[in-house]
Scaffold this active site. Structure first.
Site, PDB file in Angstrom:
ATOM      1  N   LEU A  49      35.264  26.821  26.138  1.00  0.00           N
ATOM      2  CA  LEU A  49      36.038  27.975  25.695  1.00  0.00           C
ATOM      3  C   LEU A  49      36.894  27.638  24.480  1.00  0.00           C
ATOM      4  O   LEU A  49      36.910  28.379  23.492  1.00  0.00           O
ATOM      5  CB  LEU A  49      36.913  28.489  26.832  1.00  0.00           C
ATOM      6  CG  LEU A  49      36.181  29.099  28.019  1.00  0.00           C
ATOM      7  CD1 LEU A  49      37.158  29.373  29.153  1.00  0.00           C
ATOM      8  CD2 LEU A  49      35.464  30.372  27.612  1.00  0.00           C
ATOM      9  N   ALA A  94      39.274  39.190  30.760  1.00  0.00           N
ATOM     10  CA  ALA A  94      38.608  38.543  29.628  1.00  0.00           C
ATOM     11  C   ALA A  94      37.179  38.130  29.960  1.00  0.00           C
ATOM     12  O   ALA A  94      36.292  38.187  29.109  1.00  0.00           O
ATOM     13  CB  ALA A  94      39.409  37.326  29.172  1.00  0.00           C
ATOM     14  N   TRP A  95      36.953  37.720  31.190  1.00  0.00           N
ATOM     15  CA  TRP A  95      35.640  37.210  31.595  1.00  0.00           C
ATOM     16  C   TRP A  95      34.642  38.310  31.922  1.00  0.00           C
ATOM     17  O   TRP A  95      33.450  38.052  32.073  1.00  0.00           O
ATOM     18  CB  TRP A  95      35.803  36.360  32.866  1.00  0.00           C
ATOM     19  CG  TRP A  95      36.184  37.217  34.047  1.00  0.00           C
ATOM     20  CD1 TRP A  95      37.423  37.696  34.338  1.00  0.00           C
ATOM     21  CD2 TRP A  95      35.321  37.725  35.056  1.00  0.00           C
ATOM     22  NE1 TRP A  95      37.390  38.468  35.472  1.00  0.00           N
ATOM     23  CE2 TRP A  95      36.107  38.498  35.936  1.00  0.00           C
ATOM     24  CE3 TRP A  95      33.950  37.607  35.307  1.00  0.00           C
ATOM     25  CZ2 TRP A  95      35.578  39.151  37.038  1.00  0.00           C
ATOM     26  CZ3 TRP A  95      33.423  38.250  36.419  1.00  0.00           C
ATOM     27  CH2 TRP A  95      34.233  39.012  37.274  1.00  0.00           C
ATOM     28  N   HIS A 149      43.365  40.195  33.800  1.00  0.00           N
ATOM     29  CA  HIS A 149      42.385  39.145  34.091  1.00  0.00           C
ATOM     30  C   HIS A 149      40.964  39.665  33.844  1.00  0.00           C
ATOM     31  O   HIS A 149      40.051  39.466  34.644  1.00  0.00           O
ATOM     32  CB  HIS A 149      42.510  38.641  35.533  1.00  0.00           C
ATOM     33  CG  HIS A 149      41.993  37.231  35.706  1.00  0.00           C
ATOM     34  ND1 HIS A 149      42.611  36.308  36.505  1.00  0.00           N
ATOM     35  CD2 HIS A 149      40.910  36.606  35.173  1.00  0.00           C
ATOM     36  CE1 HIS A 149      41.934  35.171  36.464  1.00  0.00           C
ATOM     37  NE2 HIS A 149      40.891  35.329  35.656  1.00  0.00           N
ATOM     38  N   ARG A 186      45.025  30.382  32.933  1.00  0.00           N
ATOM     39  CA  ARG A 186      45.590  30.658  34.251  1.00  0.00           C
ATOM     40  C   ARG A 186      47.078  30.944  34.100  1.00  0.00           C
ATOM     41  O   ARG A 186      47.772  30.317  33.296  1.00  0.00           O
ATOM     42  CB  ARG A 186      45.387  29.472  35.217  1.00  0.00           C
ATOM     43  CG  ARG A 186      43.942  29.264  35.647  1.00  0.00           C
ATOM     44  CD  ARG A 186      43.480  30.394  36.557  1.00  0.00           C
ATOM     45  NE  ARG A 186      42.124  30.200  37.063  1.00  0.00           N
ATOM     46  CZ  ARG A 186      41.032  30.687  36.493  1.00  0.00           C
ATOM     47  NH1 ARG A 186      41.144  31.377  35.357  1.00  0.00           N
ATOM     48  NH2 ARG A 186      39.842  30.488  37.017  1.00  0.00           N
ATOM     49  N   GLU A 221      48.056  37.285  41.229  1.00  0.00           N
ATOM     50  CA  GLU A 221      47.151  38.373  40.862  1.00  0.00           C
ATOM     51  C   GLU A 221      46.491  38.988  42.089  1.00  0.00           C
ATOM     52  O   GLU A 221      46.009  38.245  42.949  1.00  0.00           O
ATOM     53  CB  GLU A 221      46.072  37.851  39.903  1.00  0.00           C
ATOM     54  CG  GLU A 221      46.629  37.286  38.620  1.00  0.00           C
ATOM     55  CD  GLU A 221      45.590  36.580  37.765  1.00  0.00           C
ATOM     56  OE1 GLU A 221      45.830  36.367  36.571  1.00  0.00           O
ATOM     57  OE2 GLU A 221      44.505  36.219  38.310  1.00  0.00           O
TER      58      GLU A 221
END
Length: 326
Positions: A169, A296-297, A294, A244, A273
C-alpha cells in the site's frame, strides 16, 4: 468431508457475515463451486455461531469471532477462511491445536486503498469539502468576485510526503505521489532501527508536508502519532490515516486541528468501529477534518477479489495443498 481421487470433498461451507462483504453486487460462484452446499448469513450474533457452524467443514468469516471455546465445540470444522487480511478475530493457536487450517485474503484492496488515499490527499489540499459546503450555503452567490478563495489551497507538486508503512500500500501511494511531483520520504518500521534510507520518525516528521499511514496496528505502532509526534510536524501539514484507527491518538489530533497547528487530517479509520459510543473526532467544530467510514478497501472490484481468493483457498485445501495460510 470425504476423499475422492486424492481430492477432499467439502460438503458444507457457512459464511457467517456475508453482509460485511457483499452488497448484493458480487458473484459467489467461485466459492459455491468448491462445496456441495454454501450457506449464507447476512450477519451472525455471538450466540448463534456454534449452531450455524454445526456440521460445517468450512467456516467463512470476516469479523465474526471464533474463539478457542467455540472452535473446540466444532469437531467437523476443517478450514476457516477469513474474508480479510487481519486474523485477530480467530484464535489461531486453538485452530492449529485442532488441526484446522486458517487461510486469509491478501493484497485484494491495494488499488482501492491507494486510490482512496490519493482522494483524501487531494480533498484536503484543495479544501474540497469546505468549498462544496460554501457553494451550498450561497457564499459563492454572494461573492463580490467571480471566484471564492476563502480557504487556502495547497499544490501537492513540490511538497514532501512521508509514508509510515512501506509495504504494497505504501509503495502504491508513493508511486502516485511521485507522479504528482511530490518528494517521498519513508519512515523506518515502528520499533526497528532506521536503515537503507528509511528515517526515524522523529527525523521524518519535521520534514513532511503530508504524512500518510499504512502500517499495521501493533504494540509498537499503537498511538504512534501522539501529541508529541503531532507537535513535531510542520505547521499546516496534513495527516492521512487509511491504516488503523489506534495508530493515531484521536484526542491529540482533535486538539492540534482545533489549535490550527495542522492544516488538516483525513481518517478512514477510528479506534472503535463503528463509533456507536461516539468519538472525539466526530465533534462538529473540528476544522478541515474528513472522515470516511472504513470504506477505502471497499470497491466492488476489491470485494470480488476477496470472493475469488476464498474460492482459491477452499480449492487448494481440498487438494491438500492449502494456500494463504496464517
Amino acid at each position: 468431508m470425504s476423499e475422492s481421487g486424492g481430492v477432499q470433498v467439502l460438503k458444507r461451507a457457512v459464511f457467517l457475515d456475508q453482509g460485511s462483504l457483499d452488497r448484493n453486487d458480487l458473484d459467489l460462484s467461485s466459492i459455491a463451486s468448491q462445496v456441495d452446499e454454501l450457506v449464507l448469513f447476512d450477519k451472525t450474533a455471538p450466540t448463534e455461531v456454534a449452531q450455524r457452524l454445526a456440521g460445517a467443514q468450512v467456516a467463512i468469516v470476516n469479523k465474526v469471532v471464533l474463539d478457542a471455546e467455540l472452535i473446540a465445540a466444532l469437531p467437523e470444522l476443517k478450514l476457516i477462511c477469513i474474508a480479510a487480511t487481519g486474523t485477530n478475530n480467530v484464535e489461531l493457536q486453538a485452530a492449529a491445536d485442532q488441526g484446522i487450517v486458517v487461510s486469509n485474503c491478501q493484497g485484494y484492496g491495494t488499488a482501492s486503498v491507494v486510490q482512496h488515499t490519493l482522494c483524501l490527499m487531494l480533498a484536503l489540499a484543495t479544501r474540497l469539502s469546505d468549498y462544496s459546503a460554501a457553494v451550498q450555503r450561497g457564499d459563492w452567490g454572494r461573492s463580490e468576485q467571480f471566484c471564492l478563495l476563502d480557504y487556502p489551497i495547497m499544490e501537492l507538486a513540490g511538497k514532501t510526503l512521508g509514508i509510515v508503512g512501506y509495504g504494497e500500500l505504501g509503495q502504491g501511494v508513493a508511486r502516485l505521489a511521485e507522479a504528482l511531483g511530490m518528494r517521498v520520504l519513508i519512515a523506518a518500521r515502528p520499533g526497528t532501527t532506521p536503515t537503507d534510507g528509511r528515517l526515524a520518525l522523529d527525523e521524518l516528521l519535521p520534514q513532511v508536508d503530508l504524512l500518510s499511514l499504512h502500517c499495521p496496528l501493533t504494540a509498537e505502532s499503537r498511538n504512534l502519532i501522539d501529541s508529541r509526534a503531532l507537535a513535531l510536524m510542520k505547521p499546516g501539514a496534513l495527516l492521512i490515516n487509511a491504516a488503523r484507527g489506534g495508530i493515531v491518538d484521536e484526542s491529540a489530533l482533535a486538539q492540534v486541528l482545533k489549535s490550527g497547528h495542522l492544516g488538516g487530517a483525513a481518517m478512514d479509520v477510528l479506534s472503535q468501529e463503528p463509533p456507536r459510543e461516539g468519538n472525539v473526532l466526530l465533534d462538529s467544530d473540528i476544522p478541515n477534518l474528513i472522515l470516511t467510514p472504513h470504506s477505502a478497501w471497499g470497491s466492488r472490484e476489491a470485494r470480488q477479489r476477496i470472493v475469488l481468493q476464498i474460492g482459491e483457498n477452499i480449492a487448494a485445501f481440498s487438494k491438500s495443498a492449502p494456500i494463504r495460510t496464517v
